[in-house]
Design a protein around this motif. Structure first.
Motif, PDB file in Angstrom:
ATOM      1  N   GLU A   1       0.820  -1.216   0.000  1.00  0.00           N
ATOM      2  CA  GLU A   1       0.000   0.000   0.000  1.00  0.00           C
ATOM      3  C   GLU A   1       0.853   1.265   0.000  1.00  0.00           C
ATOM      4  O   GLU A   1       0.543   2.233  -0.702  1.00  0.00           O
ATOM      5  CB  GLU A   1      -0.967  -0.018   1.180  1.00  0.00           C
ATOM      6  CG  GLU A   1      -2.061  -1.072   1.008  1.00  0.00           C
ATOM      7  CD  GLU A   1      -2.926  -1.269   2.246  1.00  0.00           C
ATOM      8  OE1 GLU A   1      -2.710  -0.571   3.268  1.00  0.00           O
ATOM      9  OE2 GLU A   1      -3.817  -2.135   2.187  1.00  0.00           O
ATOM     10  N   PHE A   2       1.925   1.295   0.794  1.00  0.00           N
ATOM     11  CA  PHE A   2       2.830   2.452   0.799  1.00  0.00           C
ATOM     12  C   PHE A   2       3.463   2.633  -0.575  1.00  0.00           C
ATOM     13  O   PHE A   2       3.548   3.751  -1.086  1.00  0.00           O
ATOM     14  CB  PHE A   2       3.922   2.288   1.862  1.00  0.00           C
ATOM     15  CG  PHE A   2       3.621   2.982   3.160  1.00  0.00           C
ATOM     16  CD1 PHE A   2       4.225   4.184   3.476  1.00  0.00           C
ATOM     17  CD2 PHE A   2       2.732   2.431   4.064  1.00  0.00           C
ATOM     18  CE1 PHE A   2       3.954   4.822   4.679  1.00  0.00           C
ATOM     19  CE2 PHE A   2       2.453   3.057   5.272  1.00  0.00           C
ATOM     20  CZ  PHE A   2       3.063   4.258   5.579  1.00  0.00           C
ATOM     21  N   ALA A   3       3.918   1.537  -1.179  1.00  0.00           N
ATOM     22  CA  ALA A   3       4.556   1.622  -2.497  1.00  0.00           C
ATOM     23  C   ALA A   3       3.584   2.150  -3.545  1.00  0.00           C
ATOM     24  O   ALA A   3       3.945   3.011  -4.353  1.00  0.00           O
ATOM     25  CB  ALA A   3       5.105   0.257  -2.913  1.00  0.00           C
ATOM     26  N   ARG A   4       2.361   1.668  -3.529  1.00  0.00           N
ATOM     27  CA  ARG A   4       1.351   2.148  -4.480  1.00  0.00           C
ATOM     28  C   ARG A   4       1.086   3.639  -4.263  1.00  0.00           C
ATOM     29  O   ARG A   4       1.072   4.428  -5.217  1.00  0.00           O
ATOM     30  CB  ARG A   4       0.055   1.358  -4.353  1.00  0.00           C
ATOM     31  CG  ARG A   4      -1.019   1.833  -5.331  1.00  0.00           C
ATOM     32  CD  ARG A   4      -2.310   1.027  -5.294  1.00  0.00           C
ATOM     33  NE  ARG A   4      -2.777   0.818  -3.946  1.00  0.00           N
ATOM     34  CZ  ARG A   4      -3.030  -0.389  -3.408  1.00  0.00           C
ATOM     35  NH1 ARG A   4      -2.882  -1.486  -4.115  1.00  0.00           N
ATOM     36  NH2 ARG A   4      -3.436  -0.485  -2.167  1.00  0.00           N
ATOM     37  N   HIS A   5       0.910   4.044  -3.027  1.00  0.00           N
ATOM     38  CA  HIS A   5       0.631   5.446  -2.709  1.00  0.00           C
ATOM     39  C   HIS A   5       1.813   6.340  -3.110  1.00  0.00           C
ATOM     40  O   HIS A   5       1.617   7.392  -3.732  1.00  0.00           O
ATOM     41  CB  HIS A   5       0.336   5.602  -1.214  1.00  0.00           C
ATOM     42  CG  HIS A   5       0.138   7.005  -0.792  1.00  0.00           C
ATOM     43  ND1 HIS A   5      -1.031   7.705  -1.032  1.00  0.00           N
ATOM     44  CD2 HIS A   5       0.978   7.870  -0.168  1.00  0.00           C
ATOM     45  CE1 HIS A   5      -0.901   8.931  -0.574  1.00  0.00           C
ATOM     46  NE2 HIS A   5       0.297   9.060  -0.036  1.00  0.00           N
ATOM     47  N   LEU A   6       3.022   5.932  -2.764  1.00  0.00           N
ATOM     48  CA  LEU A   6       4.204   6.738  -3.092  1.00  0.00           C
ATOM     49  C   LEU A   6       4.436   6.795  -4.600  1.00  0.00           C
ATOM     50  O   LEU A   6       4.843   7.830  -5.135  1.00  0.00           O
ATOM     51  CB  LEU A   6       5.431   6.180  -2.369  1.00  0.00           C
ATOM     52  CG  LEU A   6       5.387   6.347  -0.842  1.00  0.00           C
ATOM     53  CD1 LEU A   6       6.447   5.467  -0.186  1.00  0.00           C
ATOM     54  CD2 LEU A   6       5.545   7.802  -0.441  1.00  0.00           C
TER      55      LEU A   6
END
Length: 169
Positions: A45-50
């Motif tokens: 989720e962090f990777a997608r958001h970033l």
């Protein structure tokens, strides 16, 4: 340009995919090869958001957190760069073969190891200096105490880069 500013930049890089991803602003994301389910989901989720915020996610194509970060970044806008510790003729680990194929189509896989080089313990810290060297910072997710992830974080600090952490439970 980021990679040229480290103490020991690679002499040469071999690549599969779109090398223009190397010119984008990158954030390294690394972590445990045996994460918790929550850690793996958090990394994705962090990777997608970033990635949607414009950061290309750079990681090491390892099992666990690295793979989750690459998957999340592929779901975002800015894509992903995988740095491997072996020649590009072989995907390691083999369980990430399909992920590597997706990265080669929608990102870039790089190494300083020539074709035919087998992965071995001594190449991983050298790979880690490239991961941190390409990036403006390193985000660590659920790293073990004496892990390659913490080597990457230490290298990032030595390179004058920011280091962030998402601790596990």
């Amino acid at each position: 340009a980021q990679l040229k500013n480290i103490i020991d930049p690679p002499w040469m890089l071999f690549a599969i995919g779109d090398v223009e991803y190397l010119n984008q602003t990158q954030l390294a994301m690394v972590g445990s090869r045996t994460p918790t389910a929550v850690g793996e989901r958090t990394a994705l989720e962090f990777a997608r958001h970033l990635s949607n915020a414009g950061l290309t996610i750079t990681s090491g194509l390892a099992r666990g957190i690295d793979g989750a970060c690459h998957l999340g970044a592929l779901q975002g806008l800015a894509g992903t760069v995988a740095v491997v510790a072996n020649g590009l003729n072989k995907i390691y680990p083999t369980s990430n073969k399909e992920l590597a194929r997706q990265i080669s189509l929608h990102g870039c896989i790089i190494t300083e190891a020539p074709v035919g080089t087998e992965p071995h313990k001594g190449l991983f810290p050298r790979r880690n200096r490239i991961i941190s060297g390409l990036s403006v910072g390193t985000l660590v997710v659920e790293a073990a105490k004496e892990s390659g992830s913490l080597i990457t974080a230490r290298l990032a600090m030595e390179q004058g880069r920011e280091v962030f952490a998402i601790p596990g439970s």
